[in-house]
Design a protein around this motif. Structure first.
Motif, short mmCIF file in Angstrom:
data_model
loop_
_atom_site.label_atom_id
_atom_site.label_comp_id
_atom_site.label_asym_id
_atom_site.label_seq_id
_atom_site.Cartn_x
_atom_site.Cartn_y
_atom_site.Cartn_z
N TRP A 141 -6.23 5.75 2.06
CA TRP A 141 -7.27 4.80 2.45
C TRP A 141 -7.77 5.08 3.86
O TRP A 141 -8.93 4.81 4.19
N GLU A 142 -6.90 5.66 4.68
CA GLU A 142 -7.32 6.00 6.05
C GLU A 142 -8.44 7.03 6.10
O GLU A 142 -9.10 7.17 7.13
N ASN A 143 -8.67 7.75 4.99
CA ASN A 143 -9.76 8.72 4.98
C ASN A 143 -11.12 8.07 5.23
O ASN A 143 -12.07 8.75 5.63
N TYR A 144 -11.20 6.77 4.98
CA TYR A 144 -12.48 6.07 5.14
C TYR A 144 -12.64 5.41 6.50
O TYR A 144 -13.70 4.88 6.82
N TYR A 192 5.42 14.59 -9.10
CA TYR A 192 5.02 13.19 -9.03
C TYR A 192 3.51 13.09 -8.77
O TYR A 192 3.01 13.64 -7.79
N GLU A 193 2.82 12.37 -9.66
CA GLU A 193 1.40 12.06 -9.45
C GLU A 193 1.35 10.71 -8.75
O GLU A 193 1.68 9.68 -9.32
N LEU A 194 0.93 10.72 -7.48
CA LEU A 194 1.06 9.53 -6.64
C LEU A 194 -0.30 8.90 -6.33
O LEU A 194 -1.18 9.55 -5.75
N GLY A 195 -0.44 7.67 -6.72
CA GLY A 195 -1.65 6.90 -6.43
C GLY A 195 -1.30 5.44 -6.28
O GLY A 195 -0.29 4.96 -6.81
N GLY A 196 -2.15 4.69 -5.59
CA GLY A 196 -1.87 3.30 -5.31
C GLY A 196 -2.15 2.36 -6.46
O GLY A 196 -2.69 2.75 -7.50
N ASP A 197 -1.81 1.10 -6.25
CA ASP A 197 -2.05 0.06 -7.26
C ASP A 197 -3.54 -0.20 -7.47
O ASP A 197 -3.96 -0.54 -8.57
N LYS A 265 7.26 3.49 -8.22
CA LYS A 265 8.67 3.68 -8.57
C LYS A 265 9.45 4.23 -7.38
O LYS A 265 10.58 3.81 -7.12
N LEU A 266 8.86 5.18 -6.67
CA LEU A 266 9.55 5.74 -5.50
C LEU A 266 9.68 4.71 -4.39
O LEU A 266 10.71 4.64 -3.71
N LEU A 267 8.63 3.91 -4.20
CA LEU A 267 8.66 2.91 -3.14
C LEU A 267 9.52 1.71 -3.50
O LEU A 267 10.08 1.05 -2.61
N GLY A 268 9.59 1.39 -4.79
CA GLY A 268 10.27 0.17 -5.20
C GLY A 268 9.47 -1.07 -4.86
O GLY A 268 10.01 -2.18 -4.77
N ARG A 269 8.15 -0.91 -4.72
CA ARG A 269 7.26 -2.02 -4.36
C ARG A 269 5.82 -1.61 -4.66
O ARG A 269 5.55 -0.43 -4.88
N PRO A 270 4.88 -2.55 -4.63
CA PRO A 270 3.47 -2.18 -4.76
C PRO A 270 2.99 -1.42 -3.53
O PRO A 270 3.62 -1.49 -2.46
N SER A 271 1.90 -0.71 -3.67
CA SER A 271 1.31 -0.01 -2.54
C SER A 271 0.60 -0.99 -1.61
O SER A 271 0.30 -2.12 -1.98
N THR A 272 0.34 -0.55 -0.39
CA THR A 272 -0.32 -1.38 0.61
C THR A 272 -1.78 -1.62 0.23
O THR A 272 -2.50 -0.67 -0.05
N PRO A 273 -2.25 -2.87 0.22
CA PRO A 273 -3.65 -3.14 -0.13
C PRO A 273 -4.62 -2.48 0.84
O PRO A 273 -4.36 -2.43 2.05
N VAL A 274 -5.74 -2.02 0.31
CA VAL A 274 -6.75 -1.38 1.15
C VAL A 274 -7.28 -2.36 2.19
O VAL A 274 -7.59 -1.97 3.32
N ALA A 275 -7.38 -3.64 1.84
CA ALA A 275 -7.87 -4.63 2.80
C ALA A 275 -6.98 -4.67 4.05
O ALA A 275 -7.48 -4.81 5.17
N GLU A 276 -5.69 -4.51 3.85
CA GLU A 276 -4.75 -4.53 4.98
C GLU A 276 -4.98 -3.32 5.89
O GLU A 276 -4.95 -3.43 7.12
#
Length: 283
Positions: A141-144, A192-197, A265-276
């Motif tokens: 998300w930092e790319n933007y 691993y194909e890694l992408g956010g929620d 699965k690797l994080l054991g949690r959802p990914s960080t929201p883009v709004a954050e």
């Protein structure tokens, strides 16, 4: 067990080291070209070893006594396959037990300019004499963030992604996932194909920017060539502008849409929201 991170002074590499320090379970080696850039990490107990990706002998020395290595893909376009091969060969010679590599989604069939050297590197890794793990990171998300202030000021987010969607995540999410691979077992031979929620279109990204900034922002889609020209007109190098416009065309075609759930699965949690991520940048 000792773990090492190449490119540890870079944006992703430093975050991986931070995640490893937070975990605290393994000694950490930072492999960098300039030790001065990570002096603060050395003060916190990270062992700093100097090696250039062009220097296989220096890399082999840097990997002595290291069990697992994260190869953060280099940033010297045109040289990366050779440099990454140097890292692999040095790791093999030093007796490293696992090498993980940060790649790009769907690398075996990804047509993006950005993917070419990742595809070449993965082909080299496929013939490695040591176990490997491939971390195919989708967009940060930092790319933007670089264009965020302009989008808020002008009220327009420009791109060439049409109605395509991108499965982004915060850079720190990918770093934490990489640290997890370095500090836990069972990752040998995995891709691993890694992408956010959140899988968002540029229209939806513009809505998020509006929400966090409090100012209306809309998305304006441009033809790829026009977007490249606009990026170049804003001061970007012509080659880099072409790469970014090409990436948007890939988003339009769905190449950066990832729904594997591997990151979560690797994080054991959802990914960080883009709004954050955007709210912190605007702050």
């Amino acid at each position: 067990m000792t773990v090492a991170v190449t490119g540890a002074s870079g944006q992703l590499g430093r975050l991986v080291v931070e995640a490893l320090l937070k975990d605290g379970s393994q000694p950490v080696v930072a492999v960098v070209r300039d030790a001065a850039k990570v002096a603060d990490l050395a003060e916190r107990g990270v062992e700093v070893r100097v090696a250039d990706l062009d220097d296989r002998a220096a890399l082999e020395r840097a990997f002595q006594g290291v069990d697992r290595v994260l190869l953060v893909s280099g940033n010297e376009f045109g040289k990366r396959v050779a440099q990454h091969t140097n890292v692999l060969r040095a790791a093999e010679a030093a007796g490293v037990k696992l090498l993980a590599y940060t790649s790009i989604p769907k690398a075996e069939a990804n047509p993006l300019i950005l993917a070419q050297e990742h595809t070449g590197t993965e082909a080299v890794l496929a013939e490695a004499k040591i176990p490997t793990t491939v971390l195919r990171n989708s967009w940060y998300w930092e790319n933007y963030i670089g264009g965020l202030a302009h989008a808020v000021e002008s009220g327009t987010l420009y791109g060439a992604a049409r109605d395509g969607k991108v499965s982004g995540a915060a850079r720190a999410d990918y770093a934490e996932a990489a640290a997890r691979v370095l500090t836990t077992d069972g990752h040998e031979g995995k891709v691993y194909e890694l992408g956010g929620d959140e899988t968002l279109s540029y229209d939806e990204l513009a809505q998020v920017i509006s929400e966090v900034s409090g100012k209306p922002v809309r998305y304006e889609d441009l033809p790829q060539a026009d977007y490249a020209a606009a990026l170049e007109g804003s001061g970007l190098d012509a080659g880099y502008a072409a790469v970014l416009a090409d990436a948007d065309s890939g988003i339009a075609d769905g190449i950066l849409t990832v729904d594997s759930g591997d990151l979560q699965k690797l994080l054991g949690r959802p990914s960080t929201p883009v709004a954050e991520v955007f709210r912190a940048a605007l702050a």
